[in-house]
Design an enzyme around this catalytic site. Structure first.
Site, mmCIF file in Angstrom:
data_model
loop_
_atom_site.group_PDB
_atom_site.id
_atom_site.type_symbol
_atom_site.label_atom_id
_atom_site.label_comp_id
_atom_site.label_asym_id
_atom_site.label_seq_id
_atom_site.Cartn_x
_atom_site.Cartn_y
_atom_site.Cartn_z
ATOM 1 C CG HIS A 193 -1.742 1.198 1.411
ATOM 2 N ND1 HIS A 193 -3.090 1.240 1.107
ATOM 3 C CD2 HIS A 193 -1.429 2.441 1.876
ATOM 4 C CE1 HIS A 193 -3.556 2.446 1.379
ATOM 5 N NE2 HIS A 193 -2.563 3.200 1.846
ATOM 6 C CD GLU A 194 1.952 3.454 3.594
ATOM 7 O OE1 GLU A 194 2.282 4.580 3.141
ATOM 8 O OE2 GLU A 194 0.857 3.234 4.116
ATOM 9 C CG HIS B 118 0.582 6.239 -0.838
ATOM 10 N ND1 HIS B 118 -0.531 6.787 -1.437
ATOM 11 C CD2 HIS B 118 0.136 5.642 0.297
ATOM 12 C CE1 HIS B 118 -1.598 6.525 -0.702
ATOM 13 N NE2 HIS B 118 -1.223 5.826 0.352
ATOM 14 C CD GLU C 14 -4.731 6.461 2.065
ATOM 15 O OE1 GLU C 14 -4.424 5.296 2.392
ATOM 16 O OE2 GLU C 14 -3.892 7.343 1.819
#
Length: 630
Positions: A167-168, A171, A240
């Site tokens: 998930h990070e 980004h 998100e």
């Protein structure tokens, strides 16, 4: 939405951030002017006097907010992502750590970096945070840092940790990270009014209006908090969902990410952070770190249902009850579930070739479309000989290893490079680099770029003067005698660019749009170099086929040039917009795949060139190879 469309979306979000910031500042200026008008009794003053006071006060506020934001941005830029993690009490996790939990964390981060085609970031742990959370910060992928809480280390098993880290990384890859850190600087200017207000309130004296102005600014500063949270929510919430979807693409399974979200929802600590300074990064976090009116993240139930439509929120009560007696332990779960790190898998033979399609490669950039990326990356890391892996992770041996990676196969060029290294770092480093170069010469081509990326975070931890010396040395090695192969040159250039970005927190190139004629010429030069370095066949035919994909109808002649002529190409090509880069990658794939297949070495060259123009391409070496004669 592919990588290039996401890049365009991030640019739109950046423009929206500027608009929201301007609206917030103007609103605050109007509010302050109105308060001052009534508190200072200006209604009885002449119109010219009122205008002078209102204009002066407005200009003061605008300048104060602008300068505060600017100083905050400069402070953040000086330290990169690691500075943000350290400001929250983050402890750096060294590459050669022996702690089992920290080793597991670093392994997951390294696997995900290689899987996504990005530099390995610095890794930090927030040791005093029992909640499950994480964030990525930085201005560029080369100066990025990933931080996780102690609670994430303790409570998450390996699959769940992979989901959070993936998930990070989304980004990082999608460009959200740069937008998020800009948001920190911009909002600090608005919130800084409260700080200025406190200072003015402390100034005493008869008939002194400053304490009254300070009170106004203090009130307005808290109004700024309202606007700050509103802007964070407007910018962050939808991204998100995208990061969750990207994490599933990286790991090719939803269970890990869903499991992490369930633990956040079922444990008392949830994702909450204790450190109040953490509110600055609330829009960067994996989970909602603070309770306020404007949430920066979608509700946890919605995020889980998006990934698992069968989820029933009533499960939270059951999980909470089950975990009251015995909270989850991630390492124990790893043992029970057999979640060992990915083992060594077969690599394609160095002389293998595989079919390549431009559409497949373009779709793979910034994401993963085949088997589990972390498993593929884990297999690549496991295939690296242990002595080389140890040297890449140790501060005392990383420099000779990296310089050895950049040394040419040509004996004359290598002798020149050895002299360059000796003149800058001494004969012992030069001898070690030459010895490493001999060891690396027989290394599988798929492993060379991953070794460089694993060594990079250790190299970037050196003091600034040493980093500058390494930058100068890498540049000199890339220019050695002008006889480097294209692969040697591109790897040198990539490491130089990544190290430069980690030091200066910006690209070495201006990033400005070049005139159309300059773009066409840069495209022609790159495709000509790729065509000349290709396999059997007519390079001019491959060049023309690729050129037709990027600049159709342009009669640009094929002119073979040495790799060093690419020096002036990178600033132009890296400044292209998303759709133009998409066409460029299509053209590059067309050139190297003009004979319908690409060798492993050609694929790795393509990955290196794509990385140079900030188009991260995951390893493609898991395709079924076709044996060809070398």
């Amino acid at each position: 939405m592919n990588f290039f469309q996401r890049q365009q979306d991030v640019r739109k979000s950046s423009r929206r951030l500027v608009v929201l910031f301007v609206v917030a500042v103007l609103t605050l200026v109007v509010v302050v002017d109105l308060i001052a008008f009534f508190l200072l009794g200006l209604s009885e003053q002449p119109t010219t006097a009122i205008l002078d006071i209102m204009i002066g006060l407005s200009l003061f506020l605008i300048v104060a907010i602008g300068l505060t934001s600017l100083f905050r941005m400069l402070a953040l830029k000086r330290g990169g992502g690691g500075k943000v993690a350290q400001s929250l009490g983050g402890l750096f996790v060294p590459a050669d750590t022996a702690d089992p939990r920290l080793r597991r964390l670093r392994n997951v981060v390294e696997e995900m970096a290689i899987a996504s085609g990005t530099p390995v970031p610095e890794v930090y742990v927030l040791p005093h945070e029992p909640g499950i959370n994480a964030f990525a910060a930085g201005f560029t992928p080369a100066d990025a840092a990933v931080a996780v809480t102690h609670g994430a280390l303790e409570r998450l098993n390996r699959d769940e940790l992979q989901g959070v880290i993936a998930h990070e990384f989304s980004h990082v890859v999608n460009g959200d990270m740069r937008l998020n850190i800009r948001l920190m600087g911009v909002l600090f200017g608005i919130l800084g009014l409260a700080v200025i207000g406190r200072i003015l309130m402390s100034i005493r004296g008869e008939r002194n209006p400053l304490p009254l102005i300070g009170l106004v600014l203090l009130v307005v500063g808290y109004i700024g908090v309202f606007f700050g949270r509103l802007i964070k929510a407007a910018v962050s919430r939808q991204r998100e969902y995208l990061a969750d979807a990207s994490a599933v693409q990286y790991t090719r399974q939803t269970e890990g990410l869903v499991g992490a979200l369930k633990k956040i929802g079922g444990l008392p600590e949830g994702a909450k952070l204790r450190d109040k300074r953490s509110e600055d990064v609330s829009h960067m976090l994996f989970g909602e770190g603070f309770a306020n009116w404007f949430a920066t993240h979608p509700p946890i139930e919605q995020r889980i249902r998006t990934l698992d439509p069968a989820f029933d929120p009533a499960q939270f009560a059951q999980l909470t009850s089950a975990w009251q007696a015995r909270p989850p332990d991630g390492m124990r779960e790893d043992e029970a579930l057999g979640l060992a790190p990915p083992g060594e898998g077969p690599l394609p033979p160095p002389n293998a070739a595989m079919p390549v399609q431009a559409a497949h490669v373009v779709a793979s950039i910034g994401t993963v479309s085949q088997q589990a990326a972390h498993q593929r990356a884990g297999s690549i890391i496991a295939a690296i000989p242990a002595p080389l892996l140890d040297r890449a992770r140790h501060p005392d041996t990383v420099l000779p290893l990296v310089l050895g990676l950049l040394m040419a196969q040509d004996p004359h060029a290598r002798a020149t490079q050895q002299a360059i290294v000796a003149s800058r770092f001494g004969p012992s480093v030069a001898d070690a680099a030459t010895q490493d170069a001999q060891t690396l010469a027989s290394l599988h081509p798929v492993l060379r770029l991953p070794i460089a990326e694993l060594a990079f975070p250790v190299l970037r931890r050196r003091p600034r003067p040493q980093q500058d010396a390494v930058l100068a040395c890498i540049h000199a090695l890339a220019q050695a005698d002008g006889v480097l192969t294209l692969r040697e040159y591109c790897l040198s250039r990539l490491l130089h660019r990544e190290l430069y970005e980690s030091v200066h927190h910006t690209s070495p190139w201006a990033g400005r749009r070049a005139p159309r004629q300059a773009v066409d010429q840069a495209v022609a030069t790159l495709l000509a170099v790729l065509a000349a370095a290709g396999g059997p066949g007519e390079p001019e035919d491959a060049y023309r086929a690729g050129l037709a994909q990027v600049v159709p109808g342009q009669p640009l002649p094929f002119t073979p040039v040495p790799p060093v002529m690419l020096e002036n190409v990178w600033p132009v090509l890296d400044g292209l917009g998303g759709p133009e880069k998409e066409h460029l990658v299509t053209g590059m794939v067309t050139v190297i795949g003009h004979d319908d297949v690409a060798t492993v070495s050609e694929i790795e060259l393509l990955r290196t060139v794509c990385a140079l123009i900030h188009c991260p391409l995951p390893p493609l070496a898991d395709a079924r190879p076709e044996q060809v004669t070398p």
